[in-house]
Design a protein around this motif. Structure first.
Motif, PDB file in Angstrom:
ATOM      1  N   ALA A 112       0.830  -1.205   0.000  1.00  0.00           N
ATOM      2  CA  ALA A 112       0.000   0.000   0.000  1.00  0.00           C
ATOM      3  C   ALA A 112       0.862   1.252   0.000  1.00  0.00           C
ATOM      4  O   ALA A 112       0.601   2.206  -0.748  1.00  0.00           O
ATOM      5  CB  ALA A 112      -0.936  -0.012   1.210  1.00  0.00           C
ATOM      6  N   ARG A 113       1.909   1.251   0.831  1.00  0.00           N
ATOM      7  CA  ARG A 113       2.806   2.409   0.862  1.00  0.00           C
ATOM      8  C   ARG A 113       3.535   2.559  -0.471  1.00  0.00           C
ATOM      9  O   ARG A 113       3.782   3.679  -0.943  1.00  0.00           O
ATOM     10  CB  ARG A 113       3.801   2.275   2.010  1.00  0.00           C
ATOM     11  N   ALA A 114       3.916   1.433  -1.087  1.00  0.00           N
ATOM     12  CA  ALA A 114       4.587   1.499  -2.392  1.00  0.00           C
ATOM     13  C   ALA A 114       3.655   2.084  -3.447  1.00  0.00           C
ATOM     14  O   ALA A 114       4.083   2.883  -4.284  1.00  0.00           O
ATOM     15  CB  ALA A 114       5.064   0.109  -2.812  1.00  0.00           C
ATOM     16  N   ARG A 115       2.376   1.696  -3.395  1.00  0.00           N
ATOM     17  CA  ARG A 115       1.429   2.246  -4.362  1.00  0.00           C
ATOM     18  C   ARG A 115       1.229   3.745  -4.157  1.00  0.00           C
ATOM     19  O   ARG A 115       1.127   4.508  -5.125  1.00  0.00           O
ATOM     20  CB  ARG A 115       0.098   1.505  -4.267  1.00  0.00           C
ATOM     21  N   VAL A 116       1.173   4.165  -2.900  1.00  0.00           N
ATOM     22  CA  VAL A 116       1.014   5.589  -2.614  1.00  0.00           C
ATOM     23  C   VAL A 116       2.239   6.368  -3.088  1.00  0.00           C
ATOM     24  O   VAL A 116       2.119   7.445  -3.695  1.00  0.00           O
ATOM     25  CB  VAL A 116       0.766   5.809  -1.111  1.00  0.00           C
ATOM     26  N   ALA A 117       3.441   5.800  -2.832  1.00  0.00           N
ATOM     27  CA  ALA A 117       4.667   6.476  -3.285  1.00  0.00           C
ATOM     28  C   ALA A 117       4.718   6.562  -4.805  1.00  0.00           C
ATOM     29  O   ALA A 117       5.078   7.593  -5.375  1.00  0.00           O
ATOM     30  CB  ALA A 117       5.890   5.733  -2.747  1.00  0.00           C
ATOM     31  N   ALA A 118       4.336   5.463  -5.486  1.00  0.00           N
ATOM     32  CA  ALA A 118       4.326   5.490  -6.952  1.00  0.00           C
ATOM     33  C   ALA A 118       3.301   6.493  -7.469  1.00  0.00           C
ATOM     34  O   ALA A 118       3.562   7.203  -8.449  1.00  0.00           O
ATOM     35  CB  ALA A 118       4.011   4.097  -7.489  1.00  0.00           C
ATOM     36  N   LEU A 119       2.151   6.573  -6.804  1.00  0.00           N
ATOM     37  CA  LEU A 119       1.136   7.542  -7.215  1.00  0.00           C
ATOM     38  C   LEU A 119       1.645   8.970  -7.066  1.00  0.00           C
ATOM     39  O   LEU A 119       1.408   9.821  -7.937  1.00  0.00           O
ATOM     40  CB  LEU A 119      -0.133   7.339  -6.381  1.00  0.00           C
ATOM     41  N   CYS A 120       2.371   9.248  -5.977  1.00  0.00           N
ATOM     42  CA  CYS A 120       2.945  10.588  -5.783  1.00  0.00           C
ATOM     43  C   CYS A 120       3.984  10.905  -6.848  1.00  0.00           C
ATOM     44  O   CYS A 120       4.040  12.033  -7.365  1.00  0.00           O
ATOM     45  CB  CYS A 120       3.553  10.688  -4.390  1.00  0.00           C
ATOM     46  N   VAL A 121       4.800   9.907  -7.192  1.00  0.00           N
ATOM     47  CA  VAL A 121       5.815  10.127  -8.230  1.00  0.00           C
ATOM     48  C   VAL A 121       5.158  10.432  -9.566  1.00  0.00           C
ATOM     49  O   VAL A 121       5.541  11.370 -10.272  1.00  0.00           O
ATOM     50  CB  VAL A 121       6.733   8.893  -8.332  1.00  0.00           C
ATOM     51  N   TYR A 122       4.140   9.646  -9.925  1.00  0.00           N
ATOM     52  CA  TYR A 122       3.444   9.881 -11.190  1.00  0.00           C
ATOM     53  C   TYR A 122       2.745  11.232 -11.195  1.00  0.00           C
ATOM     54  O   TYR A 122       2.684  11.906 -12.242  1.00  0.00           O
ATOM     55  CB  TYR A 122       2.433   8.772 -11.449  1.00  0.00           C
ATOM     56  N   LEU A 123       2.216  11.634 -10.036  1.00  0.00           N
ATOM     57  CA  LEU A 123       1.560  12.938  -9.960  1.00  0.00           C
ATOM     58  C   LEU A 123       2.559  14.066 -10.172  1.00  0.00           C
ATOM     59  O   LEU A 123       2.287  15.028 -10.907  1.00  0.00           O
ATOM     60  CB  LEU A 123       0.865  13.086  -8.601  1.00  0.00           C
ATOM     61  N   LEU A 124       3.751  13.944  -9.567  1.00  0.00           N
ATOM     62  CA  LEU A 124       4.785  14.959  -9.772  1.00  0.00           C
ATOM     63  C   LEU A 124       5.259  14.983 -11.217  1.00  0.00           C
ATOM     64  O   LEU A 124       5.484  16.058 -11.793  1.00  0.00           O
ATOM     65  CB  LEU A 124       5.959  14.688  -8.824  1.00  0.00           C
ATOM     66  N   LEU A 125       5.406  13.802 -11.817  1.00  0.00           N
ATOM     67  CA  LEU A 125       5.801  13.752 -13.226  1.00  0.00           C
ATOM     68  C   LEU A 125       4.736  14.359 -14.132  1.00  0.00           C
ATOM     69  O   LEU A 125       5.051  15.032 -15.119  1.00  0.00           O
ATOM     70  CB  LEU A 125       6.071  12.308 -13.643  1.00  0.00           C
ATOM     71  N   LEU A 126       3.471  14.142 -13.786  1.00  0.00           N
ATOM     72  CA  LEU A 126       2.385  14.722 -14.578  1.00  0.00           C
ATOM     73  C   LEU A 126       2.392  16.243 -14.487  1.00  0.00           C
ATOM     74  O   LEU A 126       2.225  16.941 -15.493  1.00  0.00           O
ATOM     75  CB  LEU A 126       1.046  14.158 -14.091  1.00  0.00           C
ATOM     76  N   ILE A 127       2.613  16.761 -13.279  1.00  0.00           N
ATOM     77  CA  ILE A 127       2.677  18.211 -13.107  1.00  0.00           C
ATOM     78  C   ILE A 127       3.879  18.790 -13.852  1.00  0.00           C
ATOM     79  O   ILE A 127       3.778  19.822 -14.525  1.00  0.00           O
ATOM     80  CB  ILE A 127       2.727  18.567 -11.604  1.00  0.00           C
ATOM     81  N   GLY A 128       5.034  18.122 -13.738  1.00  0.00           N
ATOM     82  CA  GLY A 128       6.215  18.592 -14.456  1.00  0.00           C
ATOM     83  C   GLY A 128       6.036  18.539 -15.964  1.00  0.00           C
ATOM     84  O   GLY A 128       6.461  19.450 -16.681  1.00  0.00           O
ATOM     85  N   SER A 129       5.390  17.471 -16.472  1.00  0.00           N
ATOM     86  CA  SER A 129       5.150  17.375 -17.913  1.00  0.00           C
ATOM     87  C   SER A 129       4.220  18.475 -18.388  1.00  0.00           C
ATOM     88  O   SER A 129       4.432  19.055 -19.461  1.00  0.00           O
ATOM     89  CB  SER A 129       4.553  15.998 -18.246  1.00  0.00           C
ATOM     90  N   ALA A 130       3.187  18.771 -17.581  1.00  0.00           N
ATOM     91  CA  ALA A 130       2.266  19.851 -17.953  1.00  0.00           C
ATOM     92  C   ALA A 130       2.990  21.193 -18.004  1.00  0.00           C
ATOM     93  O   ALA A 130       2.752  22.014 -18.897  1.00  0.00           O
ATOM     94  CB  ALA A 130       1.098  19.905 -16.962  1.00  0.00           C
ATOM     95  N   ALA A 131       3.904  21.410 -17.047  1.00  0.00           N
ATOM     96  CA  ALA A 131       4.661  22.670 -17.040  1.00  0.00           C
ATOM     97  C   ALA A 131       5.582  22.765 -18.255  1.00  0.00           C
ATOM     98  O   ALA A 131       5.764  23.843 -18.826  1.00  0.00           O
ATOM     99  CB  ALA A 131       5.473  22.782 -15.746  1.00  0.00           C
ATOM    100  N   MET A 132       6.172  21.626 -18.661  1.00  0.00           N
ATOM    101  CA  MET A 132       7.045  21.636 -19.829  1.00  0.00           C
ATOM    102  C   MET A 132       6.265  21.812 -21.133  1.00  0.00           C
ATOM    103  O   MET A 132       6.757  22.420 -22.088  1.00  0.00           O
ATOM    104  CB  MET A 132       7.845  20.327 -19.891  1.00  0.00           C
ATOM    105  N   LEU A 133       5.046  21.277 -21.185  1.00  0.00           N
ATOM    106  CA  LEU A 133       4.245  21.369 -22.400  1.00  0.00           C
ATOM    107  C   LEU A 133       3.506  22.699 -22.529  1.00  0.00           C
ATOM    108  O   LEU A 133       2.994  23.010 -23.615  1.00  0.00           O
ATOM    109  CB  LEU A 133       3.228  20.220 -22.447  1.00  0.00           C
ATOM    110  N   MET A 134       3.439  23.451 -21.450  1.00  0.00           N
ATOM    111  CA  MET A 134       2.678  24.701 -21.486  1.00  0.00           C
ATOM    112  C   MET A 134       3.180  25.675 -22.559  1.00  0.00           C
ATOM    113  O   MET A 134       2.371  26.229 -23.326  1.00  0.00           O
ATOM    114  CB  MET A 134       2.705  25.358 -20.115  1.00  0.00           C
TER     115      MET A 134
END
Length: 296
Positions: free
Chosen positions: A22-44
């Motif tokens: 469960a903790r691994a899934r939460v950590a992976a979800l946080c990583v993907y969320l940060l990557l999604l935010i960073g990708s959106a900032a790069m694509l803006m």
């Protein structure tokens, strides 16, 4: 008969083991969320560019900004491509890019091979001095280099933009290829030499086929640099008939007025080949970067 208390269905050790996924899934979800935010900032910026290319001049800078053009100005593209001699600038850019990339791949490969696989006195010292040149800013060597080409009478020609890449190109490319060559087993060289191959044959038939990801990476880097180079053509080219695409985009901006909507449309067309190149070559690009520098 003595009754014993019922054992817990989950021991503390099993409970901790159960909580780890469960903790691994939460950590992976946080990583993907940060990557999604960073990708959106790069694509803006790219989204802003494309959206502005379909707008009128007065609509681009409306606040709050409008992300969907209304109306769609499809005529920006044909107008932008006819305002400047786009086709001529395109072929001028290719006339510089093709021999430059070819010279970079040829000479940087030879230099990297000499620094990584051949033994000669002072090799590592020379390579260290070569790397120290990376710390010199481009502006430091700009004026002496310009005066040198002026003495040769080559200003307003393509030679200052093409010829340096036939003498090793960028030091970074030599470093990149050298580090990749060092990861290849030396037993392959020894086997080829036993079969009668000379050093150049070893390079051609052994090193180069195994170094395709690194060579493609260098080719991509060199192509992107030459495609986007603005300062070099600006300094050495005076005749507008010899201008490249990077200089052509500057013609949409003036001292008093700027045609931003046409500039956005032309810039979108200029960026498109770069995006297509990266999409088709990204596997080699990522592989070349990942495998470079594993062995010092």
């Amino acid at each position: 008969m003595k009754a014993y208390p019922a054992a817990s269905s989950r021991s503390p050790r099993r409970a901790r083991a159960f909580g780890r996924p469960a903790r691994a899934r939460v950590a992976a979800l946080c990583v993907y969320l940060l990557l999604l935010i960073g990708s959106a900032a790069m694509l803006m910026p790219l989204l802003w560019l494309v959206r502005s290319s379909f707008m009128g001049l007065s609509q681009i800078f409306i606040f709050p900004p409008e992300w969907i053009p209304d109306p769609w100005r499809w005529d920006n593209y044909p107008t932008a491509l006819t305002t400047i001699p786009f086709v001529r600038y395109f072929f001028n850019t290719l006339f510089i890019l093709v021999p430059t990339v070819a010279g970079t791949l040829l000479t940087a490969t030879l230099a990297a091979y000499g620094f990584s696989r051949l033994q000669w006195p002072g090799r590592d010292w020379v390579f260290g001095i070569l790397l120290s040149a990376l710390m010199l800013p481009y502006a430091v060597t700009l004026i002496p280099t310009f005066l040198l080409w002026a003495e040769f009478g080559l200003i307003n020609t393509y030679w200052p933009l093409v010829l340096p890449d036939w003498f090793g190109g960028s030091i970074f490319y030599i470093f990149l290829l050298r580090q990749f060559f060092l990861t290849l087993p030396r037993e392959l060289d020894e086997a080829a030499i036993i079969d009668g191959a000379n050093p150049l044959q070893v390079l051609r038939h052994v090193i180069v086929p195994l170094s395709r990801p690194a060579l493609i990476t260098v080719g991509i880097f060199s192509s992107l640099f030459e495609w986007n180079d603005f300062l070099g053509p600006l300094i050495y080219l005076n005749d507008s008939r010899r201008f490249t695409l990077a200089l052509g985009l500057a013609e949409f901006t003036g001292i008093y007025t700027s045609q931003w909507h046409l500039l956005m449309a032309a810039a979108t067309v200029v960026i498109a080949p770069v995006l297509i190149l990266f999409l088709f070559a990204q596997r080699y690009f990522i592989e070349g970067i990942a495998l470079t520098g594993i062995k010092a």
